[in-house]
Write an enzyme that holds these catalytic residues in place. Structure first.
Site, PDB file in Angstrom:
ATOM      1  N   ASP A   1      65.760  39.829  28.516  1.00 53.20           N
ATOM      2  CA  ASP A   1      66.875  38.886  28.512  1.00 53.20           C
ATOM      3  C   ASP A   1      66.346  37.514  28.097  1.00 53.20           C
ATOM      4  OD1 ASP A   1      65.433  38.065  30.735  1.00 53.20           O
ATOM      5  OD2 ASP A   1      67.227  37.285  31.692  1.00 53.20           O
TER       6      ASP A   1
ATOM      7  N   CYS B   1      56.068  23.623  35.473  1.00 55.41           N
ATOM      8  CA  CYS B   1      54.741  24.223  35.283  1.00 55.41           C
ATOM      9  C   CYS B   1      53.840  24.018  36.501  1.00 55.41           C
ATOM     10  CB  CYS B   1      54.084  23.655  34.033  1.00 55.41           C
ATOM     11  SG  CYS B   1      55.005  24.006  32.505  1.00 55.41           S
TER      12      CYS B   1
ATOM     13  N   GLU C   1      75.338  42.977  36.366  1.00 54.29           N
ATOM     14  CA  GLU C   1      74.761  42.743  35.044  1.00 54.29           C
ATOM     15  C   GLU C   1      75.832  42.343  34.027  1.00 54.29           C
ATOM     16  OE1 GLU C   1      71.804  42.289  34.541  1.00 54.29           O
ATOM     17  OE2 GLU C   1      70.940  43.155  36.344  1.00 54.29           O
TER      18      GLU C   1
ATOM     19  N   CYS D   1      60.034  28.797  34.865  1.00 55.20           N
ATOM     20  CA  CYS D   1      59.821  28.666  33.412  1.00 55.20           C
ATOM     21  C   CYS D   1      61.174  28.473  32.720  1.00 55.20           C
ATOM     22  CB  CYS D   1      59.107  29.918  32.887  1.00 55.20           C
ATOM     23  SG  CYS D   1      58.373  29.716  31.256  1.00 55.20           S
TER      24      CYS D   1
ATOM     25  N   TYR E   1      70.220  45.396  26.719  1.00 58.35           N
ATOM     26  CA  TYR E   1      69.788  44.675  27.912  1.00 58.35           C
ATOM     27  C   TYR E   1      70.331  45.324  29.181  1.00 58.35           C
ATOM     28  CZ  TYR E   1      69.757  41.828  31.919  1.00 58.35           C
ATOM     29  OH  TYR E   1      69.599  41.450  33.221  1.00 58.35           O
TER      30      TYR E   1
ATOM     31  N   CYS F   1      48.606  30.119  30.673  1.00 65.65           N
ATOM     32  CA  CYS F   1      49.752  29.990  29.761  1.00 65.65           C
ATOM     33  C   CYS F   1      49.298  29.377  28.434  1.00 65.65           C
ATOM     34  CB  CYS F   1      50.828  29.108  30.402  1.00 65.65           C
ATOM     35  SG  CYS F   1      52.258  28.813  29.323  1.00 65.65           S
TER      36      CYS F   1
ATOM     37  N   CYS G   1      54.084  26.960  38.681  1.00 69.00           N
ATOM     38  CA  CYS G   1      53.948  28.268  38.031  1.00 69.00           C
ATOM     39  C   CYS G   1      52.668  28.976  38.460  1.00 69.00           C
ATOM     40  CB  CYS G   1      53.956  28.103  36.516  1.00 69.00           C
ATOM     41  SG  CYS G   1      53.798  29.680  35.645  1.00 69.00           S
TER      42      CYS G   1
END
Length: 314
Positions: A151, A213, A50, A206, A133, A222, A216
């Site tokens: 994030d 898309c 991270e 995304c 985060y 959406c 997706c």
DNA sequence: AACCCGGGGAA
DNA sequence: TTCCCAGGGTT
């Protein structure tokens, strides 16, 4: 792949359980096989990933992470390492203060928690280099606990799916955090899966520039797509960071020189990396103040800068 | 809230 | 060239 709207999108940005379920199902099929997601991962390995990923893309982090964890498998290992070795191993991941804080974090884990990464939110937040985060990510991805992992990827996914906006605001807002929290399921395991899945959807489908898309799993729900993919409303407020000629470039060159130096570098040799002597001096002083560079003699002990040498801290 | 902090690869 | 990237700390 359904792109056309099949059912009306919700009138609000309230969480949609069917969207969550489909994003998680998509994640089960398409998640990248990243080493910090492996079954034998450790909480420390997750934390290291991270910190490395805070501002460096996955493709560059992965090899560095493998080498890092092989060399320093535990917080105690990193805590005991010479800082110069740590900074050299960080190499060109960028923002070397992250490496410094990661070692400080390792030492804090050893001193405060017996060398074991804590799962408590407050304890995590108190560690150097760990902000909202990273604390949330470690809780979710290392311990499978519910947390609000927000994030840049999750922000973008929610901005589009839930709010119908092309991109989130330049700076994270309190309303955004509330919305993200509402989308996180109550159950620990389900929450951790949603966090990983929504982040991965943002990273792979995304995306910021050219969203896919057609691939997706929730395109039919959406709000942004249903609205015809309107342009970014805050485009006028975004400004790109300059690079050439900035202090950041100077600092990068100084650090690169010192990483490769086998002996302390005299001030004159340092001057070779940047033509503007005043800017270079300012940047070197800042690096010393940051703890990334050691000056011998220490600042204040000898006023003659021409006699000073510079090296990475021990 | 605004600002600072690296570096590389894709568009 | 521009833009983007699993943010955090300081002021």
């Amino acid at each position: 792949m359904p792109v056309a709207q099949q059912t009306p999108p919700p009138a609000t940005d309230a969480p949609d359980a069917s969207v969550r379920a489909d994003v998680v199902a998509w994640f089960d099929r398409h998640a990248r096989d990243l080493p910090w997601r492996a079954a034998d991962r450790t909480a420390w390995g997750v934390l290291v990933s991270e910190v490395m990923l805070q501002q460096t893309p996955v493709v560059r982090v992965e090899p560095a992470w493998r080498a890092w964890l092989e060399r320093w498998p535990s917080p105690a290992d990193l805590a005991a390492a010479p800082t110069a070795d740590v900074l050299r191993a960080w190499d060109r991941l960028g923002y070397p203060r992250r490496a410094l804080r990661l070692q400080e974090c390792a030492r804090a884990v050893v001193e405060r928690h017996g060398g074991v990464v804590p799962d408590d939110e407050t304890a995590l937040l108190a560690l150097p280099g760990v902000g909202a985060y990273t604390a949330a990510a470690v809780r979710a991805f290392a311990f499978g606990r519910r947390s609000v992992v927000l994030d840049t990827n999750v922000r973008r996914v929610l901005a589009r799916v839930a709010a119908g906006e092309a991109l989130p605001a330049p700076a994270q807002t309190a309303a955004e955090v509330r919305r993200a929290a509402a989308w996180v399921p109550d159950d620990d395991a389900a929450a951790a899966r949603w966090s990983a899945a929504s982040m991965e959807l943002g990273a792979l489908v995304c995306t910021a520039r050219t969203p896919r898309c057609a691939a997706c799993p929730v395109a039919d729900r959406c709000r942004w797509l249903a609205a015809g993919r309107p342009a970014d409303a805050h485009a006028h407020r975004r400004r790109t960071q300059a690079w050439a000629g900035t202090d950041r470039q100077v600092r990068g060159r100084v650090m690169a020189l010192l990483r490769e130096a086998l002996a302390p570098v005299p001030h004159d040799a340092l001057a070779a990396v940047w033509p503007d002597a005043a800017q270079l001096a300012r940047c070197v002083d800042a690096l010393v103040a940051d703890g990334l560079v050691t000056r011998d003699p220490a600042p204040g002990e000898d006023p003659d800068p021409a006699a000073a040498t510079y090296r990475l801290p021990h």
